[in-house]
Design a protein around this motif. Structure first.
Motif, short mmCIF file in Angstrom:
data_model
loop_
_atom_site.label_atom_id
_atom_site.label_comp_id
_atom_site.label_asym_id
_atom_site.label_seq_id
_atom_site.Cartn_x
_atom_site.Cartn_y
_atom_site.Cartn_z
N GLY A 36 -6.12 10.07 -14.60
CA GLY A 36 -5.32 10.39 -13.44
C GLY A 36 -4.22 9.41 -13.10
N HIS A 37 -4.56 8.12 -13.00
CA HIS A 37 -3.58 7.15 -12.54
C HIS A 37 -2.43 7.00 -13.54
N LEU A 75 5.42 -1.74 -9.12
CA LEU A 75 4.65 -0.65 -8.52
C LEU A 75 3.21 -0.75 -9.01
N ILE A 76 2.28 -0.94 -8.07
CA ILE A 76 0.86 -1.02 -8.40
C ILE A 76 0.17 0.24 -7.91
N ASP A 77 -0.55 0.90 -8.81
CA ASP A 77 -1.19 2.17 -8.49
C ASP A 77 -2.66 1.96 -8.14
N ASN A 78 -3.09 2.55 -7.03
CA ASN A 78 -4.50 2.71 -6.65
C ASN A 78 -5.17 1.44 -6.13
N GLU A 79 -5.08 0.32 -6.82
CA GLU A 79 -5.70 -0.92 -6.36
C GLU A 79 -4.58 -1.93 -6.09
N PHE A 112 3.23 -0.15 -3.42
CA PHE A 112 1.85 0.29 -3.68
C PHE A 112 1.84 1.81 -3.71
N GLY A 113 1.38 2.38 -4.83
CA GLY A 113 1.22 3.82 -4.94
C GLY A 113 -0.21 4.19 -4.56
N ARG A 126 6.92 -1.38 0.33
CA ARG A 126 6.83 0.07 0.43
C ARG A 126 5.45 0.54 -0.01
N ILE A 127 4.92 1.53 0.71
CA ILE A 127 3.68 2.21 0.31
C ILE A 127 4.02 3.68 0.17
N VAL A 128 3.85 4.21 -1.03
CA VAL A 128 4.09 5.62 -1.28
C VAL A 128 2.73 6.30 -1.42
#
Length: 382
Positions: free
Chosen positions: A16-17, A102-106, A129-130, A160-162
């Motif tokens: 997923g990520h 951009l860091i995804d999930n954690e 942060f995604g 930013r937080i998306v």
């Protein structure tokens, strides 16, 4: 001026990520042809991504000799590889010199392995942060994040937080008690999925030799914990009056012995078993879909206007159950509680979809091709 984007995706035995990051990366590259994107991840699937010549993958090590090690040796190897990943991430950021991370999930990476990389970022680099729509159980997530220093990092480090979701389906900011200073940096982009203009349901069905029989797609994402769903659906099929045929997608990470069991159970009825498949094409060609509550599959179902039968993962992790219940409240899925599902209940739900398929309208919830997420990320560089 060229833009460099460094992405980090925490995936072990899931897809997923990394898939979401790849979609967003392609959107960034479409919007900024001068950009370059480097994605760092442990996922063994990531090196197969084809996102253009200005995209590449830094494959991080996960396990090297797990099957031959004792418990103490495995723990020692895990610790050593964690230290190695921290060094690799730090050096990658030092030499790649990104304009955006951009860091995804954690937010700080697995066990904080992105902390040194964040410290090594060049002056002026922006941090994003995604955030997935559903992280996990709210109390457990808030406690874990507090112990890891995530609230301070989101407040002090990130620009930013998306949120890869929609507040009308799941109020991510409210459920996880995100404080006002951090909320000011956050924006909902929608459920990320990739547009498909090449779908040919008739051809897909012809390749399976269905001869007019209904098709039921059964998929459990990466497959590591999909055995229960696949077995339950095979058992449920015996109770379905329709002459449907199952396409059982085990996923690339299902254990060989589990896959062998699925093949043995599926053979008498002539069902099709595949390690991997074009799930979106299969979904478009099917009359019913049985799946778990994974992010990508449910986003793709919304894109196609399909209402899948969902049996969420039955573990201490509540992410899939929470998402499935939220979607069910809007009529987007038929959710069966994992601890109460029986072959008869599953058969009834599948038969209902085969005989009376439900079309859903959900495009307002979607971020097709990651365009909104890319726009929100590029705003941080303005």
């Amino acid at each position: 001026m060229a833009v460099r984007v460094f992405m980090y995706a925490q995936d072990n035995r899931g897809l997923g990520h990394v898939r979401r990051c790849a979609i967003v990366a392609e959107a960034l590259l479409r919007r900024r042809p001068d950009a370059a994107v480097l994605l760092a991840t442990k996922s063994p699937w990531a090196p197969t991504i084809a996102a253009g010549e200005r995209f590449d993958v830094l494959k991080l090590p996960e396990h090297l000799a797990r099957g031959t090690l004792s418990g103490d040796e495995r723990r020692a190897e895990s610790s050593a590889l964690h230290r190695l990943r921290r060094v690799l991430l730090r050096e990658a950021v030092t030499h790649f010199r990104p304009d955006l991370i951009l860091i995804d999930n954690e937010p700080l990476g697995f066990r904080g392995e992105m902390l040194e990389a964040l410290d090594a970022a060049p002056a002026g680099c922006r941090f994003a942060f995604g955030m997935r729509d559903v992280v996990d159980d709210p109390e457990r997530t808030v406690e874990q994040w507090a112990n890891q220093g995530v609230p301070d990092a989101l407040r002090e480090r990130f620009d930013r937080i998306v949120i890869y979701g929609h507040p009308d389906l799941f109020d991510t900011l409210g459920v996880y008690g995100v404080p006002a200073p951090v909320r000011a940096k956050a924006a909902y982009g929608g459920y990320v999925c990739a547009r498909r203009d090449d779908l040919d349901a008739g051809r897909f069905r012809a390749e399976l030799g269905l001869d007019g029989r209904p098709l039921v797609l059964v998929t459990g994402g990466g497959g590591e914990d999909a055995l229960a769903l696949l077995v339950a659906t095979i058992e449920a099929h015996a109770l379905v009056r329709s002459p449907a045929r199952l396409l059982l997608v085990t996923g690339p990470f299902m254990r060989p012995e589990d896959r062998a069991r699925v093949v043995a159970l599926a053979a008498p009825a002539g069902h099709v078993v595949r390690d991997q498949a074009d799930v979106v094409a299969a979904m478009a060609a099917s009359q019913a879909v049985a799946t778990m509550g994974g992010y990508n599959t449910l986003a793709e179902a919304m894109m196609l206007g399909r209402r899948p039968v969902v049996v969420p993962r039955a573990t201490h992790k509540r992410e899939q159950l929470m998402r499935a219940e939220a979607f069910a409240a809007r009529g987007l899925v038929h959710c069966l509680p994992p601890t109460k599902v029986t072959p008869a209940l599953l058969a009834a739900a599948l038969e209902d979809e085969i005989e009376r398929p439900t079309a859903v309208e959900a495009h307002d919830y979607l971020d097709v091709d990651g365009e909104r997420a890319a726009a929100l990320l590029l705003e941080t560089l303005a």
